[in-house]
Design a protein around this motif. Sequence first.
Motif, mmCIF file in Angstrom:
data_model
loop_
_atom_site.group_PDB
_atom_site.id
_atom_site.type_symbol
_atom_site.label_atom_id
_atom_site.label_comp_id
_atom_site.label_asym_id
_atom_site.label_seq_id
_atom_site.Cartn_x
_atom_site.Cartn_y
_atom_site.Cartn_z
ATOM 1 N N UNK A 8 12.786 -4.685 -6.887
ATOM 2 C CA UNK A 8 12.127 -5.873 -7.423
ATOM 3 C C UNK A 8 12.401 -7.123 -6.593
ATOM 4 N N UNK A 9 13.273 -7.033 -5.596
ATOM 5 C CA UNK A 9 13.568 -8.180 -4.746
ATOM 6 C C UNK A 9 12.333 -8.550 -3.917
ATOM 7 N N UNK A 10 12.229 -9.811 -3.475
ATOM 8 C CA UNK A 10 11.074 -10.216 -2.654
ATOM 9 C C UNK A 10 10.903 -9.301 -1.441
ATOM 10 N N UNK A 11 9.649 -8.987 -1.147
ATOM 11 C CA UNK A 11 9.343 -8.048 -0.071
ATOM 12 C C UNK A 11 8.564 -8.712 1.052
ATOM 13 N N UNK A 12 8.846 -8.275 2.264
ATOM 14 C CA UNK A 12 8.107 -8.712 3.437
ATOM 15 C C UNK A 12 6.783 -7.968 3.543
ATOM 16 N N UNK A 13 6.830 -6.659 3.275
ATOM 17 C CA UNK A 13 5.635 -5.824 3.349
ATOM 18 C C UNK A 13 5.929 -4.453 2.773
ATOM 19 N N UNK A 14 4.878 -3.652 2.636
ATOM 20 C CA UNK A 14 4.988 -2.260 2.202
ATOM 21 C C UNK A 14 4.493 -1.365 3.329
ATOM 22 N N UNK A 15 5.204 -0.249 3.547
ATOM 23 C CA UNK A 15 4.873 0.697 4.594
ATOM 24 C C UNK A 15 4.371 2.009 4.011
ATOM 25 N N UNK A 16 3.372 2.596 4.668
ATOM 26 C CA UNK A 16 2.900 3.939 4.355
ATOM 27 C C UNK A 16 2.697 4.679 5.671
ATOM 28 N N UNK A 17 2.431 5.995 5.568
ATOM 29 C CA UNK A 17 2.011 6.807 6.715
ATOM 30 C C UNK A 17 0.698 7.482 6.345
ATOM 31 N N UNK A 18 -0.206 7.589 7.291
ATOM 32 C CA UNK A 18 -1.532 8.157 7.018
ATOM 33 C C UNK A 18 -1.483 9.671 7.151
ATOM 34 N N UNK A 19 -2.107 10.412 6.215
ATOM 35 C CA UNK A 19 -2.058 11.888 6.267
ATOM 36 C C UNK A 19 -2.544 12.435 7.604
ATOM 37 N N UNK A 20 -1.820 13.451 8.080
ATOM 38 C CA UNK A 20 -2.039 13.940 9.439
ATOM 39 C C UNK A 20 -2.586 15.357 9.495
ATOM 40 N N UNK A 21 -2.009 16.264 8.718
ATOM 41 C CA UNK A 21 -2.444 17.652 8.793
ATOM 42 C C UNK A 21 -1.709 18.508 7.800
ATOM 43 N N UNK A 22 -1.827 19.829 7.973
ATOM 44 C CA UNK A 22 -1.094 20.764 7.137
ATOM 45 C C UNK A 22 -1.542 20.745 5.690
ATOM 46 N N UNK A 23 -0.610 21.048 4.784
ATOM 47 C CA UNK A 23 -0.947 21.167 3.369
ATOM 48 C C UNK A 23 -1.396 19.830 2.776
ATOM 49 N N UNK A 24 -0.993 18.705 3.387
ATOM 50 C CA UNK A 24 -1.377 17.413 2.836
ATOM 51 C C UNK A 24 -2.877 17.193 2.957
ATOM 52 N N UNK A 25 -3.456 17.551 4.101
ATOM 53 C CA UNK A 25 -4.897 17.433 4.259
ATOM 54 C C UNK A 25 -5.637 18.617 3.641
ATOM 55 N N UNK A 26 -4.959 19.743 3.486
ATOM 56 C CA UNK A 26 -5.591 20.891 2.851
ATOM 57 C C UNK A 26 -6.438 21.706 3.803
ATOM 58 N N UNK A 27 -7.251 22.575 3.229
ATOM 59 C CA UNK A 27 -7.991 23.546 4.029
ATOM 60 C C UNK A 27 -9.461 23.197 4.218
ATOM 61 N N UNK A 28 -9.988 22.249 3.449
ATOM 62 C CA UNK A 28 -11.416 21.936 3.520
ATOM 63 C C UNK A 28 -11.615 20.453 3.807
ATOM 64 N N UNK A 29 -12.850 20.128 4.201
ATOM 65 C CA UNK A 29 -13.186 18.722 4.443
ATOM 66 C C UNK A 29 -13.046 17.907 3.161
ATOM 67 N N UNK A 30 -13.374 18.525 2.032
ATOM 68 C CA UNK A 30 -13.239 17.824 0.750
ATOM 69 C C UNK A 30 -11.772 17.538 0.436
ATOM 70 N N UNK A 31 -10.893 18.497 0.730
ATOM 71 C CA UNK A 31 -9.459 18.285 0.531
ATOM 72 C C UNK A 31 -8.954 17.127 1.394
ATOM 73 N N UNK A 32 -9.378 17.130 2.661
ATOM 74 C CA UNK A 32 -8.924 16.090 3.586
ATOM 75 C C UNK A 32 -9.403 14.717 3.124
ATOM 76 N N UNK A 33 -10.652 14.647 2.683
ATOM 77 C CA UNK A 33 -11.183 13.372 2.196
ATOM 78 C C UNK A 33 -10.406 12.890 0.974
ATOM 79 N N UNK A 34 -10.104 13.800 0.066
ATOM 80 C CA UNK A 34 -9.359 13.437 -1.140
ATOM 81 C C UNK A 34 -7.995 12.849 -0.777
ATOM 82 N N UNK A 35 -7.297 13.493 0.166
ATOM 83 C CA UNK A 35 -5.982 13.000 0.567
ATOM 84 C C UNK A 35 -6.083 11.638 1.234
ATOM 85 N N UNK A 36 -6.975 11.505 2.190
ATOM 86 C CA UNK A 36 -7.108 10.240 2.906
ATOM 87 C C UNK A 36 -7.508 9.111 1.961
#
Length: 345
Positions: A8-36
Motif C-alpha cells: 500500500x506504500x506509494x508506488x513509482x510504477x507497476x511492472x508486468x511481462x508480456x506472454x511469450x509462449x508455452x502453456x501460457x499462450x496455449x495451443x490455438x490462436x484463440x488461446x493466445x489471444x485470450x492470454x494476451x
Amino acid sequence: MTVWPAETAPQERLWLAFPTGGYTLGETAADAHEARRMWADVAAAAADFEPVTVVVDPSQIAVATRYLRDDIETVVTPLDDAWMRDIGPTWVHDETAEGSGRSLRAVDWVFNGWGAPAWATWGNDSLVAQTVAATAGTPVVSSLLVNEGGAIHGDGDGTVLVTETVQLDAGRNPYATKQRVEAELARTLGARKAIWLPRGLTRDYEEFGTRGHVDMVATIPSPGTLLLHTQQDPAHPDFEVTRMLRDFFEGQTDASGRRFDIVELPAPGVLSDDEGPVDYNYVNHVVVNGGVIACAFGDPEADDRAAGILADAYPGRRVVSLDARPLFARGGGIHCITQQQPAQR
C-alpha cells in the motif's frame, strides 16, 4: 538496514511481462489471444492509476504493440514466461539512504522455475530481475535463496509470511532450515518475524503448481489485519485447508506482537474445472496508487461481495474487478503477473 514497504506504500510504477509462449499462450490462436488480452487488460487497468512498464520478449514486440495501450512503456529482454511477481525483483528501502532520493534497492532472488520441475524453463526468466532493476536504475541486493515474489508477503512493519512447502522445498533450497531462511529474509527484507504457513491451496500442489504460494491464501492490507481466502463449500478440498489456516493464523502474532484481525474473503461458487478443484480466490489482487485491481470469476454475487470487502480493507482506493478466469486457468492471478516498484524516499 533494509525495510520492505507494504504494497500500500506509494508506488513509482507497476511492472508486468508480456506472454511469450508455452502453456501460457496455449495451443490455438484463440488461446493466445485470450492470454494476451488478459495481460493487456491488467496493464491497462493499472495504467489508469500509475505508470506501467511491460517487459516484452524480442519475438513478441509487434504483437505486444497491438495489445498494449500507447501510454504503457515496454522494455525488451528475452523471456521464458510471464509471471512478473515471481521473476521480478522485490524492492526494499535502505534506511541509511533515506532522504537522498536513492533509497530503493532491488532484491534479486534465485529463480529456478518454481522448484526446477521437468516442464519448466527459466534461463531467461532468471535474469529478468537484474534487467528490471537496471532499467529502474536501482542497485541490486543479490540473494542465494531460491524464492519467488508470490511466495512472500509483508506488512511493511517487519512481518513476512512464508510457506514451509515453498522456501523449504527440496527442489528450491534443499539445505535450508527455517533459521537460515529467516536470517536471509532479515538481511534482504529487514524481516523481524517470519510466519510459516504449513501449506497452500490444494491445486497448488498439482503438476503445474508452485507448492504453496502465500499470495493465493492471505494478504495483509494494513498491519494487524489479515485478508484470508475461505472456501465455504464442504465439497471442495480447500474447505478443510482454509479452516486449518484460519486456526493457524488465530494463534499467530505479527512482528509487533499484534494478534491478527482476520477478515475472510469467501471463494466464488465454482468448485471445479476440467482439471479438478479450482483455486479461485480474491486474495490475489494488486494494490496500486489510489486503487485495487481485483479478480472476478463470473459469479456476480461473490464478485460484488469481495469487491466490497476489498474496498473496506483499502479505504480511499477504487476497486476495479477483472474477470481473472483466463489467468487462473494458466496457473495464477492478477497479483502473480504484476510487481510493484515503490517510490523512492
